[in-house]
Design a protein around this motif. Structure first.
Motif, PDB file in Angstrom:
ATOM      1  N   UNK A 138       0.825  -1.225   0.000  1.00  0.00           N
ATOM      2  CA  UNK A 138       0.000   0.000   0.000  1.00  0.00           C
ATOM      3  C   UNK A 138       0.851   1.264   0.000  1.00  0.00           C
ATOM      4  N   UNK A 139       1.827   1.343   0.895  1.00  0.00           N
ATOM      5  CA  UNK A 139       2.645   2.564   0.925  1.00  0.00           C
ATOM      6  C   UNK A 139       3.474   2.743  -0.351  1.00  0.00           C
ATOM      7  N   UNK A 140       4.089   1.663  -0.879  1.00  0.00           N
ATOM      8  CA  UNK A 140       4.761   1.834  -2.177  1.00  0.00           C
ATOM      9  C   UNK A 140       3.813   2.311  -3.286  1.00  0.00           C
ATOM     10  N   UNK A 141       2.569   1.861  -3.268  1.00  0.00           N
ATOM     11  CA  UNK A 141       1.606   2.330  -4.278  1.00  0.00           C
ATOM     12  C   UNK A 141       1.270   3.808  -4.067  1.00  0.00           C
ATOM     13  N   UNK A 142       1.198   4.230  -2.808  1.00  0.00           N
ATOM     14  CA  UNK A 142       0.980   5.664  -2.530  1.00  0.00           C
ATOM     15  C   UNK A 142       2.151   6.467  -3.103  1.00  0.00           C
ATOM     16  N   UNK A 174      -3.630   0.108   9.483  1.00  0.00           N
ATOM     17  CA  UNK A 174      -2.375   0.434  10.176  1.00  0.00           C
ATOM     18  C   UNK A 174      -1.358   1.000   9.184  1.00  0.00           C
ATOM     19  N   UNK A 175      -1.338   0.466   7.976  1.00  0.00           N
ATOM     20  CA  UNK A 175      -0.418   0.968   6.946  1.00  0.00           C
ATOM     21  C   UNK A 175      -0.834   2.358   6.446  1.00  0.00           C
ATOM     22  N   UNK A 176      -2.140   2.599   6.389  1.00  0.00           N
ATOM     23  CA  UNK A 176      -2.639   3.861   5.813  1.00  0.00           C
ATOM     24  C   UNK A 176      -2.630   5.017   6.821  1.00  0.00           C
ATOM     25  N   UNK A 177      -2.504   4.700   8.106  1.00  0.00           N
ATOM     26  CA  UNK A 177      -2.490   5.771   9.114  1.00  0.00           C
ATOM     27  C   UNK A 177      -1.371   6.763   8.824  1.00  0.00           C
ATOM     28  N   UNK A 178      -1.726   8.055   8.857  1.00  0.00           N
ATOM     29  CA  UNK A 178      -0.718   9.093   8.678  1.00  0.00           C
ATOM     30  C   UNK A 178      -0.338   9.373   7.235  1.00  0.00           C
ATOM     31  N   UNK A 226     -14.143   1.271  12.337  1.00  0.00           N
ATOM     32  CA  UNK A 226     -12.735   1.302  11.909  1.00  0.00           C
ATOM     33  C   UNK A 226     -12.268   2.723  11.629  1.00  0.00           C
ATOM     34  N   UNK A 227     -13.136   3.493  10.983  1.00  0.00           N
ATOM     35  CA  UNK A 227     -12.806   4.877  10.625  1.00  0.00           C
ATOM     36  C   UNK A 227     -12.543   5.704  11.878  1.00  0.00           C
ATOM     37  N   UNK A 228     -13.376   5.528  12.880  1.00  0.00           N
ATOM     38  CA  UNK A 228     -13.193   6.239  14.155  1.00  0.00           C
ATOM     39  C   UNK A 228     -11.935   5.780  14.876  1.00  0.00           C
ATOM     40  N   UNK A 229     -11.694   4.472  14.843  1.00  0.00           N
ATOM     41  CA  UNK A 229     -10.541   3.926  15.565  1.00  0.00           C
ATOM     42  C   UNK A 229      -9.212   4.402  14.965  1.00  0.00           C
ATOM     43  N   UNK A 230      -9.096   4.326  13.634  1.00  0.00           N
ATOM     44  CA  UNK A 230      -7.800   4.612  12.993  1.00  0.00           C
ATOM     45  C   UNK A 230      -7.662   6.048  12.502  1.00  0.00           C
ATOM     46  N   UNK A 231      -8.794   6.764  12.367  1.00  0.00           N
ATOM     47  CA  UNK A 231      -8.783   8.127  11.825  1.00  0.00           C
ATOM     48  C   UNK A 231      -8.122   8.161  10.438  1.00  0.00           C
ATOM     49  N   UNK A 452       2.270  15.396   2.483  1.00  0.00           N
ATOM     50  CA  UNK A 452       3.463  15.789   3.230  1.00  0.00           C
ATOM     51  C   UNK A 452       3.540  15.125   4.592  1.00  0.00           C
ATOM     52  N   UNK A 453       2.359  14.816   5.162  1.00  0.00           N
ATOM     53  CA  UNK A 453       2.384  14.229   6.502  1.00  0.00           C
ATOM     54  C   UNK A 453       2.553  12.716   6.470  1.00  0.00           C
ATOM     55  N   UNK A 454       2.930  12.197   5.293  1.00  0.00           N
ATOM     56  CA  UNK A 454       3.037  10.746   5.191  1.00  0.00           C
ATOM     57  C   UNK A 454       4.160  10.222   6.078  1.00  0.00           C
ATOM     58  N   UNK A 455       3.869   9.134   6.757  1.00  0.00           N
ATOM     59  CA  UNK A 455       4.893   8.440   7.538  1.00  0.00           C
ATOM     60  C   UNK A 455       5.931   7.914   6.560  1.00  0.00           C
ATOM     61  N   UNK A 456       7.198   8.187   6.845  1.00  0.00           N
ATOM     62  CA  UNK A 456       8.253   7.773   5.916  1.00  0.00           C
ATOM     63  C   UNK A 456       8.387   6.258   5.912  1.00  0.00           C
TER      64      UNK A 456
END
Length: 457
Positions: A138-142, A174-178, A226-231, A452-456
């Motif tokens: 997921x993050x590599x696709x982002x 968990x991967x998409x957070x941030x 899920x949306x509330x839990x992970x934001x 810009x706020x993406x977790x590296x």
């Protein structure tokens, strides 16, 4: 001015600017809107004068199944994006299925881009997909530029795009957070059914009873938690039932970053009018009754539903099982990419919606969902010069000869609609005018830069 020409300026007596419709000249430079002037301030020069046709931001359809590579007999980038251009759609966002391979890895995403190169008449962005076990893609696709991700909570209809469990969703979230990315949900879950096997499969009511509102209700219960839990930004695609709207409202009030769309078919068609064996009307979730339809319109007016899309999901005619009219066997999907604007306007104009509502629901909000709203979906200096020129008063009949989708089967055949698209301009280039297309596809691929706020990584 012929399709394929670059347009330096567009003049109309009816330009939609914010909530106002007024005479203006839109000056275009290097593919973007340079200035919007009153007629008296325009210094002169070559201008496309469209008289009193309405000029609006081009439609952004963020829910389109193009199916290429792998199922080009169903649709493909060439035919889908021509149909889009003929309908005043200047940007589409392609779904990660029903292509083979699906857009669920970086490699598959690159393969899709390669297939789409040189075939797009309008600008095209791409959704990725979440399936069991692909969370580390997921993050590599982002990073590679997908607009966000789509998942199914029920069988997707194709084997190569399996649906996710709650465990898979926790891993993906968990991967998409941030990251600022968005997760789109096909919001139906299997519930115990007793009516599934009963009834005449040629009767629409048999199919409708097999996909009751509770399937959407229970799926949305899971999504809101899920949306509330992970934001993490979450989005419900093609809401067909008005029943879960209260759940959605409560979740938003509690701080869930949640949006929701409905489609032209849920707003235009109702279960009571579907003839026996007319499987061109089959889609999932199903078209429901007229009382439900009016509740969707009220929710749209109240701002509880954020946008309207086509969910263009074509297939070859044989998969619709028209020979036996079996709703339980037929492929579920409706083709409407070319007709979204007039379909919406024909019904919305009777319910007190204004042109500014059309731009908000079909262009602005849809661009925002895919993080394209810094350049698409608005008529303002600095934005891409993506324009639809259309006549909201004129009526036309949908005839097979004028349909540009690859497969012409649609429940709208023979329907008379209000709103004729006269011309479509993408980044200042005239791609469609009065039935003619530009000779070469001029659309670009839109890659969404990571937030810009993406977790590296």
């Amino acid at each position: 001015m012929e399709p394929g020409s670059s347009v330096g300026a567009v003049r109309s007596k009816r330009v939609l600017l914010g909530d106002q419709v007024r005479p203006a000249v839109i000056v275009i430079k290097d593919g973007t809107i340079h200035q919007i002037l009153s007629d008296s301030d325009f210094p002169g020069g070559e201008v496309l004068d469209v008289g009193d046709s309405v000029v609006m931001p081009g439609i952004v359809d963020c829910h389109v199944h193009v199916n290429e590579p792998g199922r080009v007999s169903w649709e493909g980038f060439w035919t889908a994006t021509r149909a889009a251009a003929a309908g005043g759609v200047t940007t589409i966002v392609d779904m990660p299925l029903n292509s083979i391979p699906p857009t669920t890895t970086v490699g598959n995403f690159h393969e899709k881009q390669l297939e789409a190169t040189g075939k797009c008449f309008v600008d095209t962005a791409f959704w990725g997909g979440v399936i069991p076990g692909n969370q580390l893609e997921l993050r590599p696709m982002i990073q590679a530029g997908v607009a966000g991700f789509k998942c199914f909570l029920i069988h997707s209809g194709v084997e190569e795009f399996p649906h996710v469990t709650e465990q898979d969703l926790h891993a993906a979230m968990a991967q998409l957070q941030g990251t600022g990315s968005v997760l789109l949900f096909h919001a139906e879950v299997d519930v115990q059914q007793t009516t599934q096997e009963n009834g005449d499969p040629r009767q629409y009511s048999t199919f409708l009873q097999s996909r009751p509102d509770i399937m959407e209700m229970e799926a949305i219960r899971t999504i809101t938690a899920l949306c509330l839990q992970y934001q993490v930004r979450c989005h419900i695609v093609h809401l067909s039932s008005a029943k879960p709207l209260e759940l959605i409202r409560e979740a938003r009030q509690a701080g869930a970053p949640l949006t929701v769309e409905t489609t032209h078919h849920y707003l235009s068609l109702c279960a009571e009018d579907i003839p026996a064996g007319a499987t061109q009307f089959k889609c999932c979730p199903p078209i429901r009754g007229s009382v439900n339809q009016e509740q969707l319109w009220s929710a749209l007016k109240a701002g509880q539903i954020d946008m309207v899309v086509s969910d263009h999901s074509p297939c070859t005619p044989d998969l619709k099982k028209l020979d036996n009219g079996d709703f339980t066997e037929a492929w579920g999907g409706i083709s409407s990419l070319q007709f979204g604007l007039p379909l919406f306007w024909s019904s919305a104009s009777k319910r007190g919606f204004q042109l500014s509502d059309v731009a908000r629901l079909l262009s602005q909000q849809t661009a925002r969902l895919g993080s394209l709203d810094n350049r698409k979906g608005s008529l303002a200096p600095g934005y891409d010069a993506d324009l639809v020129v259309w006549d909201p008063e004129k009526e036309f009949e949908i005839k097979e000869a004028s349909i540009h989708h690859k497969n012409k089967l649609t429940p709208y055949l023979g329907l008379t609609l209000r709103g004729v698209v006269c011309a479509t301009i993408v980044r200042g280039q005239l791609v469609y005018r009065e039935g003619s297309f530009c000779p070469e596809p001029l659309g670009k691929h839109l890659l969404v830069p990571p937030r810009e706020n993406q977790v590296q990584l």
